[in-house]
Design a protein around this motif. Structure first.
Motif, PDB file in Angstrom:
ATOM      1  N   THR A  28       0.860  -1.181   0.000  1.00 32.72           N
ATOM      2  CA  THR A  28       0.000   0.000   0.000  1.00 32.72           C
ATOM      3  C   THR A  28       0.895   1.230   0.000  1.00 32.72           C
ATOM      4  O   THR A  28       1.499   1.559   1.028  1.00 32.72           O
ATOM      5  N   PHE A  29       0.976   1.864  -1.117  1.00 32.20           N
ATOM      6  CA  PHE A  29       1.974   2.923  -1.324  1.00 32.20           C
ATOM      7  C   PHE A  29       1.860   4.014  -0.275  1.00 32.20           C
ATOM      8  O   PHE A  29       2.868   4.547   0.192  1.00 32.20           O
ATOM      9  N   THR A  30       0.657   4.357   0.108  1.00 32.94           N
ATOM     10  CA  THR A  30       0.478   5.443   1.063  1.00 32.94           C
ATOM     11  C   THR A  30       0.901   5.066   2.482  1.00 32.94           C
ATOM     12  O   THR A  30       0.908   5.918   3.367  1.00 32.94           O
ATOM     13  N   TRP A  53       4.148  10.317   3.403  1.00 32.81           N
ATOM     14  CA  TRP A  53       3.144   9.627   2.599  1.00 32.81           C
ATOM     15  C   TRP A  53       2.220  10.564   1.829  1.00 32.81           C
ATOM     16  O   TRP A  53       1.770  10.224   0.726  1.00 32.81           O
ATOM     17  N   ASN A  54       1.932  11.732   2.381  1.00 28.43           N
ATOM     18  CA  ASN A  54       0.968  12.621   1.726  1.00 28.43           C
ATOM     19  C   ASN A  54       1.616  13.886   1.165  1.00 28.43           C
ATOM     20  O   ASN A  54       0.927  14.853   0.852  1.00 28.43           O
ATOM     21  N   SER A  55       2.945  13.849   1.039  1.00 22.68           N
ATOM     22  CA  SER A  55       3.703  14.948   0.429  1.00 22.68           C
ATOM     23  C   SER A  55       3.726  16.226   1.249  1.00 22.68           C
ATOM     24  O   SER A  55       4.206  17.252   0.764  1.00 22.68           O
ATOM     25  N   ARG A  72       5.629  12.817  -5.205  1.00 23.08           N
ATOM     26  CA  ARG A  72       5.048  11.485  -5.352  1.00 23.08           C
ATOM     27  C   ARG A  72       3.641  11.600  -5.903  1.00 23.08           C
ATOM     28  O   ARG A  72       2.937  12.596  -5.650  1.00 23.08           O
ATOM     29  N   ASP A  73       3.254  10.570  -6.612  1.00 23.39           N
ATOM     30  CA  ASP A  73       1.895  10.457  -7.144  1.00 23.39           C
ATOM     31  C   ASP A  73       1.319   9.172  -6.558  1.00 23.39           C
ATOM     32  O   ASP A  73       1.637   8.070  -7.042  1.00 23.39           O
ATOM     33  N   ASN A  74       0.518   9.300  -5.541  1.00 22.07           N
ATOM     34  CA  ASN A  74      -0.003   8.111  -4.865  1.00 22.07           C
ATOM     35  C   ASN A  74      -0.984   7.329  -5.732  1.00 22.07           C
ATOM     36  O   ASN A  74      -1.153   6.123  -5.548  1.00 22.07           O
ATOM     37  N   ASN A  77       1.427   5.239  -7.681  1.00 20.77           N
ATOM     38  CA  ASN A  77       2.422   4.494  -6.890  1.00 20.77           C
ATOM     39  C   ASN A  77       3.845   4.805  -7.341  1.00 20.77           C
ATOM     40  O   ASN A  77       4.685   3.910  -7.476  1.00 20.77           O
TER      41      ASN A  77
END
Length: 123
Positions: A28-30, A53-55, A72-74, A77
């Motif tokens: 889970t990338f986040t 995780w949320n930039s 990052r682009d959640n 991924n």
């Protein structure tokens, strides 16, 4: 288990720009903070940049601050490293890394690593 694959490395001239990508799979990338590290020949692996995780939080080595940007682009991924104003001293193998939880800047805090991508900057 997270699998990381970097791409985007290459041979550039001083002053050029380059964007590295790191695609993550298997987790889970986040859940993961992400980092970029680099290792030049004969030198230890060093921290470059990290992102939570949320930039909201990003961190940079002094040597790249103002020139490099991590993002990052959640949804995709993927984590990126935009490198501008490249210098010959940026020449290294660049590694993407992931760790669960909060972001750290030390390599030994990261659990998963990609295979690396070579960046070479000529003067």
């Amino acid at each position: 288990q997270v699998h990381l694959v970097e791409s985007g490395g290459g041979l550039e001239q001083a002053g050029d720009s380059l964007r590295l990508s790191c695609a993550a799979s298997g987790g889970t990338f986040t859940s993961y903070a992400m980092g970029w590290f680099r290792q030049a020949p004969g030198k230890e692996r060093e921290f470059v940049a990290a992102i939570n995780w949320n930039s909201v939080s990003t961190y940079y080595a002094d040597s790249v601050k103002g020139r490099f940007t991590i993002s990052r682009d959640n949804a995709e991924n993927t984590v990126y490293l935009q490198m501008n104003s490249l210098k010959p001293e940026d020449t290294a193998v660049y590694y993407c890394a992931a760790r669960r939880g909060i972001v750290y800047t030390k390599a030994n805090e990261y659990d998963y690593w990609g295979q690396g991508t070579q960046v070479t900057v000529s003067s």
